[in-house]
Write a protein that holds these residues in place. Structure first.
Motif, PDB file in Angstrom:
ATOM      1  N   TYR A 186       0.849  -1.194   0.000  1.00 58.02           N
ATOM      2  CA  TYR A 186       0.000   0.000   0.000  1.00 58.02           C
ATOM      3  C   TYR A 186       0.882   1.240   0.000  1.00 58.02           C
ATOM      4  O   TYR A 186       1.791   1.381   0.828  1.00 58.02           O
ATOM      5  CB  TYR A 186      -0.905   0.017   1.231  1.00 58.02           C
ATOM      6  CG  TYR A 186      -1.760   1.259   1.323  1.00 58.02           C
ATOM      7  CD1 TYR A 186      -3.015   1.313   0.733  1.00 58.02           C
ATOM      8  CD2 TYR A 186      -1.296   2.392   1.981  1.00 58.02           C
ATOM      9  CE1 TYR A 186      -3.787   2.461   0.797  1.00 58.02           C
ATOM     10  CE2 TYR A 186      -2.064   3.546   2.047  1.00 58.02           C
ATOM     11  CZ  TYR A 186      -3.301   3.571   1.454  1.00 58.02           C
ATOM     12  OH  TYR A 186      -4.059   4.709   1.514  1.00 58.02           O
ATOM     13  N   SER A 188       0.569   5.545  -0.340  1.00 53.00           N
ATOM     14  CA  SER A 188      -0.232   6.772  -0.431  1.00 53.00           C
ATOM     15  C   SER A 188       0.519   7.822  -1.229  1.00 53.00           C
ATOM     16  O   SER A 188       1.755   7.867  -1.207  1.00 53.00           O
ATOM     17  CB  SER A 188      -0.530   7.320   0.966  1.00 53.00           C
ATOM     18  OG  SER A 188      -1.456   6.507   1.646  1.00 53.00           O
ATOM     19  N   ASN A 210      -6.687   6.567   4.893  1.00 52.92           N
ATOM     20  CA  ASN A 210      -6.944   5.414   4.026  1.00 52.92           C
ATOM     21  C   ASN A 210      -6.068   4.215   4.360  1.00 52.92           C
ATOM     22  O   ASN A 210      -6.501   3.063   4.230  1.00 52.92           O
ATOM     23  CB  ASN A 210      -6.732   5.802   2.561  1.00 52.92           C
ATOM     24  CG  ASN A 210      -7.846   6.680   2.043  1.00 52.92           C
ATOM     25  OD1 ASN A 210      -8.742   7.052   2.791  1.00 52.92           O
ATOM     26  ND2 ASN A 210      -7.786   7.029   0.764  1.00 52.92           N
ATOM     27  N   TYR A 211      -4.833   4.455   4.779  1.00 54.13           N
ATOM     28  CA  TYR A 211      -3.930   3.338   5.054  1.00 54.13           C
ATOM     29  C   TYR A 211      -4.519   2.398   6.093  1.00 54.13           C
ATOM     30  O   TYR A 211      -4.588   1.179   5.886  1.00 54.13           O
ATOM     31  CB  TYR A 211      -2.565   3.844   5.502  1.00 54.13           C
ATOM     32  CG  TYR A 211      -1.744   2.783   6.184  1.00 54.13           C
ATOM     33  CD1 TYR A 211      -1.424   1.595   5.526  1.00 54.13           C
ATOM     34  CD2 TYR A 211      -1.314   2.939   7.500  1.00 54.13           C
ATOM     35  CE1 TYR A 211      -0.694   0.602   6.156  1.00 54.13           C
ATOM     36  CE2 TYR A 211      -0.584   1.955   8.130  1.00 54.13           C
ATOM     37  CZ  TYR A 211      -0.270   0.788   7.465  1.00 54.13           C
ATOM     38  OH  TYR A 211       0.438  -0.193   8.089  1.00 54.13           O
ATOM     39  N   ILE A 214      -7.702   0.549   4.741  1.00 51.31           N
ATOM     40  CA  ILE A 214      -7.384  -0.525   3.795  1.00 51.31           C
ATOM     41  C   ILE A 214      -6.650  -1.663   4.505  1.00 51.31           C
ATOM     42  O   ILE A 214      -6.906  -2.842   4.245  1.00 51.31           O
ATOM     43  CB  ILE A 214      -6.538   0.022   2.630  1.00 51.31           C
ATOM     44  CG1 ILE A 214      -7.308   1.130   1.886  1.00 51.31           C
ATOM     45  CG2 ILE A 214      -6.148  -1.096   1.674  1.00 51.31           C
ATOM     46  CD1 ILE A 214      -8.684   0.742   1.412  1.00 51.31           C
ATOM     47  N   LEU A 215      -5.769  -1.311   5.431  1.00 52.49           N
ATOM     48  CA  LEU A 215      -5.081  -2.333   6.228  1.00 52.49           C
ATOM     49  C   LEU A 215      -6.086  -3.194   6.976  1.00 52.49           C
ATOM     50  O   LEU A 215      -5.974  -4.429   7.017  1.00 52.49           O
ATOM     51  CB  LEU A 215      -4.130  -1.662   7.219  1.00 52.49           C
ATOM     52  CG  LEU A 215      -3.503  -2.563   8.300  1.00 52.49           C
ATOM     53  CD1 LEU A 215      -2.582  -3.594   7.677  1.00 52.49           C
ATOM     54  CD2 LEU A 215      -2.753  -1.727   9.334  1.00 52.49           C
ATOM     55  N   VAL A 225      -0.209  -6.932   4.819  1.00 57.17           N
ATOM     56  CA  VAL A 225      -0.078  -5.635   4.163  1.00 57.17           C
ATOM     57  C   VAL A 225       1.297  -5.041   4.465  1.00 57.17           C
ATOM     58  O   VAL A 225       1.712  -4.967   5.616  1.00 57.17           O
ATOM     59  CB  VAL A 225      -1.175  -4.657   4.627  1.00 57.17           C
ATOM     60  CG1 VAL A 225      -0.990  -3.290   3.968  1.00 57.17           C
ATOM     61  CG2 VAL A 225      -2.553  -5.214   4.287  1.00 57.17           C
ATOM     62  N   TYR A 227       3.357  -1.628   4.132  1.00 52.56           N
ATOM     63  CA  TYR A 227       3.122  -0.197   3.967  1.00 52.56           C
ATOM     64  C   TYR A 227       4.336   0.459   3.329  1.00 52.56           C
ATOM     65  O   TYR A 227       5.453   0.369   3.838  1.00 52.56           O
ATOM     66  CB  TYR A 227       2.829   0.435   5.323  1.00 52.56           C
ATOM     67  CG  TYR A 227       2.472   1.901   5.289  1.00 52.56           C
ATOM     68  CD1 TYR A 227       1.629   2.425   4.307  1.00 52.56           C
ATOM     69  CD2 TYR A 227       2.954   2.772   6.262  1.00 52.56           C
ATOM     70  CE1 TYR A 227       1.286   3.763   4.285  1.00 52.56           C
ATOM     71  CE2 TYR A 227       2.610   4.123   6.264  1.00 52.56           C
ATOM     72  CZ  TYR A 227       1.778   4.609   5.261  1.00 52.56           C
ATOM     73  OH  TYR A 227       1.445   5.949   5.250  1.00 52.56           O
ATOM     74  N   ILE A 253      -1.401  -1.488  -4.160  1.00 54.59           N
ATOM     75  CA  ILE A 253      -2.507  -0.560  -4.018  1.00 54.59           C
ATOM     76  C   ILE A 253      -1.942   0.855  -3.937  1.00 54.59           C
ATOM     77  O   ILE A 253      -1.073   1.134  -3.103  1.00 54.59           O
ATOM     78  CB  ILE A 253      -3.323  -0.854  -2.749  1.00 54.59           C
ATOM     79  CG1 ILE A 253      -3.876  -2.280  -2.803  1.00 54.59           C
ATOM     80  CG2 ILE A 253      -4.461   0.148  -2.597  1.00 54.59           C
ATOM     81  CD1 ILE A 253      -4.425  -2.762  -1.488  1.00 54.59           C
ATOM     82  N   SER A 255      -3.102   4.770  -3.389  1.00 57.96           N
ATOM     83  CA  SER A 255      -4.218   5.564  -2.898  1.00 57.96           C
ATOM     84  C   SER A 255      -4.048   7.012  -3.309  1.00 57.96           C
ATOM     85  O   SER A 255      -3.007   7.625  -3.051  1.00 57.96           O
ATOM     86  CB  SER A 255      -4.318   5.465  -1.381  1.00 57.96           C
ATOM     87  OG  SER A 255      -5.384   6.247  -0.899  1.00 57.96           O
ATOM     88  N   PHE A 315     -12.616  -0.589  -2.457  1.00 61.03           N
ATOM     89  CA  PHE A 315     -11.762  -1.711  -2.064  1.00 61.03           C
ATOM     90  C   PHE A 315     -12.594  -2.898  -1.604  1.00 61.03           C
ATOM     91  O   PHE A 315     -12.239  -4.045  -1.859  1.00 61.03           O
ATOM     92  CB  PHE A 315     -10.793  -1.279  -0.965  1.00 61.03           C
ATOM     93  CG  PHE A 315      -9.659  -2.245  -0.763  1.00 61.03           C
ATOM     94  CD1 PHE A 315      -8.834  -2.603  -1.812  1.00 61.03           C
ATOM     95  CD2 PHE A 315      -9.416  -2.795   0.482  1.00 61.03           C
ATOM     96  CE1 PHE A 315      -7.790  -3.506  -1.626  1.00 61.03           C
ATOM     97  CE2 PHE A 315      -8.372  -3.693   0.677  1.00 61.03           C
ATOM     98  CZ  PHE A 315      -7.558  -4.049  -0.384  1.00 61.03           C
TER      99      PHE A 315
END
Length: 410
Positions: A186, A188, A210-211, A214-215, A225, A227, A253, A255, A315
């Motif tokens: 993920y 951003s 969002n992190y 989504i996590l 996940v 990061y 992903i 974002s 998502f």
């Protein structure tokens, strides 16, 4: 750049099913370690479950015909010739007008075909008074009635929930071949985005909400996940960070940056990761129209909208399907839904699927869905909601009291 040759929700699902491959890496895990993993091969039963005819209640094994016509006022009389002990074989054969005591789960004596519950009879020093008749097969499970030797128990692609693990354990299975756990990256993007731990915001800054959202969703699906942090609106830095993360994961992903702003480099970055590239750029949906889906050298890449509510809905709808397809899971055509009645009229534009956040409550034995009114960028609408209502693209809205499909939050 060609933008917003939008796909319908149904077209997007079809493209995901067509484009996204399943991983091929398989590992062997013990049942204790296999929860929520996906079976990499089918499992067939190697024995019957149960392995013998057994009682489902505490009572007396009988021939059903010996109980016919019995009642409180006119009981039948049988002779008790013994009892069955748990974990032991049967030593008694039942003849006419005979009965054997059997505990719940105990083996059924030969020639018996039913069990009379203990509360419907009375043992008077070996003379059993029967106050209710039973039918053949009542209160018993036959050998192989649950699982039959040779039958397919679980197909490949089955997600192993507690109930599947229990079924495997009943057959004496100790290890299973499963697909390895997925790793999702993920990242951003945006000059305005700062870590969510930031205590004091400067003017124009936004914490990276969002992190964590989504996590949380990915973790619920059993996915690890990784990061990648936050990248500023600089294309060279964006490309470098995306490539570094892409090389470490099964799915990437991104974002923010899925729209058409001057600094939205997501399409260019994705196209640089590998072929065939973007296959969806824009979905006929609200919220979440500026969504990007791509495949780069066998790895899915998802470009999420920046608004938290839009990102979570997209998502949930499409990211989960991509994850399930990627990890080899057999999936339904659409996410799981429940049905509820809408508390008020909701208008919608034909030609676009709308997803409305709702609060669920029960009234007079029925589920009702109350719309959570608010703009798509409001985080509190997510906190207050229990799910989202789908308004299909061909509809012009929902009427009060109408039964509607709801994708529940989990």
């Amino acid at each position: 750049m060609q933008f917003f040759k939008v796909k319908t929700v149904e077209e997007t699902y079809a493209l995901i099913d067509e484009m996204i491959p399943s991983i091929q890496d398989v590992e062997v895990r013990s049942l204790e370690e296999a929860l929520h993993y996906i079976l990499a091969e089918p499992v067939a039963a190697t024995e019957n479950v149960p392995g013998f005819d057994r009682s489902t209640v505490d009572g007396y094994a009988v021939k059903a015909k010996d109980t016919y016509g019995s009642s409180e006022s006119m009981p039948a009389f049988l002779t008790v010739i013994g009892e069955v002990k748990m974990g032991e074989g049967v030593r008694h054969h039942i003849g006419s007008s005979e009965a054997v005591y059997v505990p719940t789960g105990g083996m059924l004596p030969p020639d018996s075909d039913s069990v009379i519950m203990i509360e419907h009879c009375e043992d008077m020093d070996g003379l059993l008074n029967i106050y209710k008749q039973v039918a053949p097969g009542e209160n018993i499970i036959r050998a192989g009635e649950d699982i039959r030797n040779g039958d397919l128990l679980l197909p490949e692609g089955t997600k192993l929930r507690p109930q599947e693990l229990g079924a495997l354990a009943s057959l004496g299975v100790t290890h299973v071949r499963v697909y390895r756990k997925l790793k999702v990256g993920y990242l951003s993007s945006g000059d305005e985005i700062v870590p969510y731990q930031t205590k004091t915001l400067s003017t124009g800054q936004i914490r990276d909400v969002n992190y964590l959202a989504i996590l949380g969703l990915a973790s619920e699906w059993g996915v690890e996940v990784l990061y990648g942090g936050i990248v500023k609106d600089d294309i060279s830095q964006f490309q470098q960070k995306a490539r570094e993360l892409y090389d470490q994961v099964d799915c990437l992903i991104l974002s923010g940056g899925s729209s058409v702003g001057v600094k939205d480099y997501t399409i260019e970055v994705i196209e640089g990761l590998g072929e065939p590239g973007v296959f969806v750029h824009g979905i006929s949906i609200k919220p979440g129209k500026p969504t990007i889906l791509a495949l780069a050298d066998g790895k899915p890449v998802i470009g999420l909208p920046g608004h938290p509510a839009s990102a979570m809905i997209i998502f949930k709808l499409f990211g989960e399907r991509i994850v399930r397809k990627l990890q080899g899971e057999k999936i339904a055509k659409k996410p799981d839904r429940i049905f509820a009645r809408m508390t008020k009229n909701i208008p919608s534009s034909p030609g676009r699927s709308d997803y409305i956040r709702v609060r669920l409550f029960e009234l007079n034995g029925e589920w009702w869905a109350e719309p959570i009114i608010g703009k798509s960028g409001l985080i509190t609408t997510l906190v207050k909601s229990d799910g989202i209502v789908e308004i299909a693209s061909e509809k012009e809205g929902i009427l009060q009291g109408e039964n509607v499909p709801v994708i529940p939050s989990r």
